[in-house]
Write a protein that holds these residues in place. Structure first.
Motif, short mmCIF file in Angstrom:
data_model
loop_
_atom_site.label_atom_id
_atom_site.label_comp_id
_atom_site.label_asym_id
_atom_site.label_seq_id
_atom_site.Cartn_x
_atom_site.Cartn_y
_atom_site.Cartn_z
N PHE B 315 2.15 -56.41 95.91
CA PHE B 315 1.02 -56.88 96.72
C PHE B 315 0.90 -58.40 96.65
N VAL B 316 1.18 -58.94 95.46
CA VAL B 316 1.09 -60.41 95.31
C VAL B 316 2.07 -61.07 96.26
N ILE B 317 3.31 -60.58 96.24
CA ILE B 317 4.33 -61.18 97.10
C ILE B 317 3.97 -60.96 98.57
N LEU B 318 3.45 -59.78 98.87
CA LEU B 318 3.05 -59.49 100.25
C LEU B 318 2.02 -60.52 100.71
N GLY B 319 1.02 -60.77 99.85
CA GLY B 319 -0.03 -61.73 100.20
C GLY B 319 0.54 -63.11 100.44
N ILE B 320 1.47 -63.52 99.57
CA ILE B 320 2.06 -64.86 99.73
C ILE B 320 2.87 -64.92 101.02
N GLY B 321 3.61 -63.85 101.28
CA GLY B 321 4.47 -63.83 102.46
C GLY B 321 3.71 -63.90 103.77
N MET B 322 2.45 -63.47 103.77
CA MET B 322 1.67 -63.49 105.00
C MET B 322 1.28 -64.90 105.43
N LEU B 323 1.31 -65.84 104.48
CA LEU B 323 1.06 -67.24 104.78
C LEU B 323 -0.26 -67.50 105.52
N ASN B 324 -1.33 -66.86 105.11
CA ASN B 324 -2.63 -67.35 105.57
C ASN B 324 -3.61 -67.36 104.43
N GLU B 325 -4.69 -68.09 104.63
CA GLU B 325 -5.55 -68.41 103.49
C GLU B 325 -6.12 -67.15 102.83
N THR B 326 -6.60 -66.24 103.65
CA THR B 326 -7.22 -65.04 103.08
C THR B 326 -6.21 -64.27 102.24
#
Lengths: 471, 499
Positions: B315-326
């Motif tokens: 999930f952490v990597i997924l969040g980073i990969g999305m490249l938006n602030e939220t």
């Protein structure tokens, strides 16, 4: 004219020659001298020699432009003297009982003197002279475990392979003379043109160096000689002698052969890849710890060759810095191995199982030394390796550097294997507690302090860099 | 506050531990040292909030810069922003809890606490570094203590696991090193080379160089955070390690990787991050789903938690990969939340193992009757892991999903849906494990003699648990700290997007 200033330029040579003469004329034949007195006396002189770098460096070109000296050379000589001093202190117990103590020092000091000449040479012929002076005594020293046949074997192997490599090197030198009409570094650097013959001459010369540094494919003598020689001589061969050759090699490479950059980069790339790979693969399979250290030191030389591909100033600083780090780390490892082999006669990695149970100080010393060789922070080895690769990367070649970096991971495996034996394996009959001679303990502590602080204390690197930037 | 204190406290404590006479002394010294460190980090939090109030536009606080290797442009440059502050708080909580639960460590006690403190030193140093060389230095400082902690005090095939973990992490470091060389030579001009992250961020790196070096850095840090397919050290390492080391490994060590992916790889090479985002997201989704399904098959409690960590770190990597602030705020929250939750989980498993001498789900049962406190802990950690509202896991995963959904790309939305769906699988394995090991009949008569948690274990658990609940109930406390820093990171990432 040779004035006082010029004499200061070869103060290292003077003090070592003085030690040799002292041993020859005062102690030969006088039976009343206690061995420990002799050892302490030589150690004091070596300490003096290793502190000489504190003097204001003098740039000089003497003896018909055969002999040169500058700040960097002076520093390198001090590093080498320091190495011999540590070896002498670490093997105090072994030396004290040896009946040929005097000859041992004579041989090693002569070899050191040869290395100094080699470092200071400004002429290929003078360099060759130094090289032979540095090598031949070592063959005799390798035979110093007089009661062991393996030791004699080591000596024979060393002398034969040295002679062979010297011959190849001389062939290269003669080609260069034919091409340039002179053997002075400055003249060669000016007149050497890029053509097949000069490239061939370079390769021959390089092979000579490669033999002495035990670079693959010229490494075959290394493991046998290291295994057969007494630990003190092995340490000298693998640390002091190797550093000396590496220092000279950098000088020759950047000063004399800079016209042939394309050639030397290619040869270095091929040879360094092979060296690192073979060194690592063989180190993994070794059972004898001296052979293990032999192959690991082959791999270490490989990393140095990688660094030489980069830009001259950065590489030179990184290599000298690395040699200093390598000196303390490897000597700490050899110190512990020597003490153990001296007390128990055990030299196998499996004998080290459960070593931590009885010998905490020696275990941590060996472990930290191995971590430093592997290049893990906070030990100096990390800084040394990082700067080597950083220097290598200064001209690109990122795939080559990736290869080197991944090989460091491989080397990690075999260093950790020894650490695993020391700390994690249980042993019913571990090596019993060893009591160290005070001087040996001090030398080990100096090595440890070096391993922990050379890296963390930035000014040491800057000190070396300040000299290499001048050149 | 002087950030150097964060390094000095653990170092001094570690040195003091070496002078201890018996294990009671060394554990008290370690406990006092980590307690002081915990108070210091809370003090740092207060100071940060005050400073933030007065200097709202500032990015880095408490900055200090010492020259180290000036000729190479290497400085000892430290400072923190909201993201690193959150990680520092996490570290000090987990270290304190880890020392509390390993109170009975008698075998080579001095070495144990020394290495544990050295490990924490590496983590603190990593999170406060602004210079890439310093950062890399601290990242590697932590490798050897991990190797020794697992190899000496571990259980099962400990030597093999220790070696595997050390080699894989060193492999990751080798990749990172090459990425760093690339940044060094391409992010500045000759004559002004630097490893300083803030200066590098000012200098545009050519896109081709970014594309070449980004994978090195991302994969390198990815190894630390168990990015698929470099996750294989996690199950063995976590399950062989002694309790405190597992807590540390899963709680903090894996976060070093996530932090590095965000702070170094993505922040300094935004164009490449955007270019490679589809691959990153694909790998993250695979890790999430694969981790969840692999957990289903496990019978050992530690393996269950280890595989679920792979899924959660996905999930952490997924969040980073999305490249938006939220999504990035969500990713950092997930790091904190997973750190706390997994530490609590490992602590509970450790306590159960110490008493029952087994970690196999099939051999446990009915523990709620004999050790209600520990069993409750175990259930709570499980519920947090499956994202029950009221705990931190829900908030952070929710934030990531909300952020991820903002991206209109169909494939990204598919990945988000798949990641969401994995929570169902999580529920299956968590409820199954909790059900058969804690509830039901007592399967082994020896269990009747078991005592419940002692004060030190309760204290450790309450420490972690209160943090989990606070984040779960009042997430704005954390987002207030994270958001400003995340938006500054994002600004840089979006500004330079030239692909």
């Amino acid at each position: 004219m040779i004035g006082l200033e010029s004499i200061l330029a070869f103060k290292h040579e003077l003090i070592i020659s003085f030690s040799i003469f002292m041993l020859l004329f005062i102690f030969v034949g006088s039976n009343g001298v206690k061995p420990s007195t002799l050892v302490h006396l030589v150690n004091t002189l070596l300490l003096g020699s290793s502190l000489f770098f504190l003097f204001e460096p003098t740039d000089a070109l003497l003896f018909n432009d055969m002999f040169q000296s500058n700040a960097l050379i002076q520093l390198q000589k001090s590093i080498l003297s320091f190495g011999l001093l540590l070896i002498s202190a670490l093997s105090f117990d072994w030396l004290k009982q040896h009946r040929n103590l005097l000859e041992f020092y004579l041989l090693l000091l002569s070899s050191l003197l040869g290395m100094f000449f080699m470092l200071s040479s400004a002429n290929l012929l003078f360099f060759y002279l130094g090289l032979e002076l540095a090598t031949i005594p070592l063959a005799a020293a390798a035979n110093f475990q007089l009661d062991k046949r393996k030791s004699a074997e080591a000596a024979i192997k060393l002398i034969l392979s040295s002679a062979f490599s010297s011959a190849i090197l001389l062939l290269g030198v003669s080609f260069i003379y034919g091409l340039c009409g002179s053997l002075h570094y400055a003249a060669i650097a000016q007149n050497l043109e890029v053509n097949i013959l000069s490239q061939f001459a370079f390769v021959l010369l390089f092979s000579g160096f490669a033999f002495k540094m035990s670079v693959v494919p010229f490494h075959l003598w290394t493991a046998d000689v290291y295994e057969g020689s007494p630990v003190a001589v092995t340490a000298f061969l693998s640390v002091v002698s190797k550093s000396a050759i590496a220092f000279v090699f950098i000088q020759v490479l950047y000063k004399v052969f800079h016209n042939l950059e394309a050639t030397y980069v290619l040869s270095l790339a091929v040879v360094s890849v092979l060296t690192v790979l073979i060194g690592n693969l063989f180190a993994m399979r070794q059972e004898n710890i001296k052979r293990f250290l032999a192959f690991s030191s082959i791999a270490q030389v490989g990393y140095i060759l990688f660094a030489l591909i980069g830009s001259a100033t950065l590489s030179q600083t990184a290599v000298i810095y690395f040699m200093l780090v390598y000196l303390v780390s490897n000597l700490a490892a050899f110190g512990v191995v020597g003490v153990i082999s001296d007390y128990t006669g055990k030299e196998n990695i499996s004998d080290y199982k459960g070593f931590y149970q009885e010998n905490k100080f020696l275990s941590w010393t060996l472990a930290i030394a191995l971590f430093s060789l592997a290049g893990v922070p906070p030990t100096a080895g990390f800084f040394g390796k990082f700067f080597l690769l950083l220097a290598a990367a200064s001209k690109g070649y990122y795939l080559l550097i990736s290869f080197a970096a991944l090989n460091m991971v491989v080397s990690f495996y075999y260093y950790l294997r020894v650490v695993k034996n020391i700390f994690m394996e249980k042993n019913e009959t571990p090596i019993l507690a060893i009591s160290l001679a005070p001087i040996t303990k001090i030398a080990l502590i100096i090595c440890l302090a070096g391993i922990l602080f050379i890296g963390l204390y930035g000014p040491i690197y800057e000190y070396i860099a300040s000299y290499t930037n001048l050149l | 506050m002087n950030l150097l204190l964060l390094l000095i406290f653990p170092l001094v404590t570690a040195l003091f531990v070496l002078s201890a006479k018996d294990y009671k002394q060394s554990r008290s010294i370690a406990l006092v040292g980590s307690g002081i460190q915990l108070l210091a980090t809370f003090y740092l939090l207060v100071q940060y909030l005050i400073a933030k109030e007065t200097l709202a536009s500032n990015f880095i606080f408490f900055e200090q810069n010492f020259t180290w290797f000036p000729s190479l442009g290497i400085n000892f440059h430290i400072g923190i922003d909201g993201i690193s502050l959150a990680m520092i708080l996490l570290t000090s909580l987990v270290v304190m809890a880890g020392i509390l639960v390993s109170f009975t460590m008698e075998h080579l006690h001095k070495e144990f606490y020394f290495l544990l403190l050295l490990l924490s030193l590496g983590a603190y140093g990593f999170f406060i570094s602004l210079d890439l060389f310093t950062l890399f230095f601290f990242l590697e400082v932590a490798v050897i203590p991990k190797f020794l902690l697992i190899g000496i005090w571990g259980s099962g095939a400990k030597e093999k696991s220790a070696m595997k973990l050390a080699l894989m992490l060193m492999g990751g470091s080798a990749f990172i090193a090459i990425g760093l060389f690339g940044l060094y030579y391409f992010s500045s001009q000759a004559g002004a080379r630097t490893f300083d992250m803030l200066q590098m961020a000012q200098y545009p790196i050519s896109v081709s160089a970014q594309l070449f070096f980004f994978p090195f850095l991302f994969v390198g840090f990815g190894v630390f955070t168990a990015l698929f397919p470099f996750h294989t050290w996690v199950p063995d390492g976590h399950s062989s390690a002694p309790t405190a080391a597992s807590m540390f490994l899963a709680g903090i060590s894996m976060k070093l990787g996530g932090y590095g992916c965000l702070r170094v790889a993505t922040y300094l090479m935004p164009d490449a991050a955007a270019y490679y985002a589809p691959i990153i997201i694909a790998l993250a989704t695979i890790a999430i789903i694969y981790g969840a399904f692999a957990t289903l098959m496990q019978t050992d409690l530690k393996y269950i938690n280890a595989y679920s960590s792979i899924s959660h770190c996905g999930f952490v990597i997924l969040g980073i990969g999305m490249l938006n602030e939220t999504a990035i705020v969500g990713a950092v929250m997930q790091m904190v939340s997973h750190g706390l939750m997994t530490a609590l989980f490992f602590a509970a498993i450790g306590m159960m193992y110490q008493r029952t001498h087994t970690r196999l789900v099939a051999q446990l049962g009915g523990l709620l009757k004999v050790m209600p406190f520990i069993s409750a802990l175990f259930i709570i950690a499980g519920l947090c892991s499956l994202g029950l509202p009221g705990f931190s896991g829900f908030v952070s995963e929710m934030t990531i999903f909300v952020g991820a959904w903002q991206n209109p790309n169909v494939w990204y939305r598919l990945a988000t849906i798949l990641a969401c769906a994995s929570i169902v699988v999580t529920a299956v394995y968590i409820l199954r494990a909790a059900g058969s090991s804690v509830m039901g009949e007592i399967k082994n008569q020896h269990f009747l003699n078991i005592t419940d948690a002692r004060w030190n274990e309760k204290f450790a658990a309450i420490l972690l648990l209160s943090a989990i609940v606070i984040i779960g109930v009042a997430p704005f406390l954390v987002t207030d700290i994270l958001s400003p820093s995340a938006s500054i990171l994002m600004e840089k990432i979006l500004n330079h997007k030239s692909l």
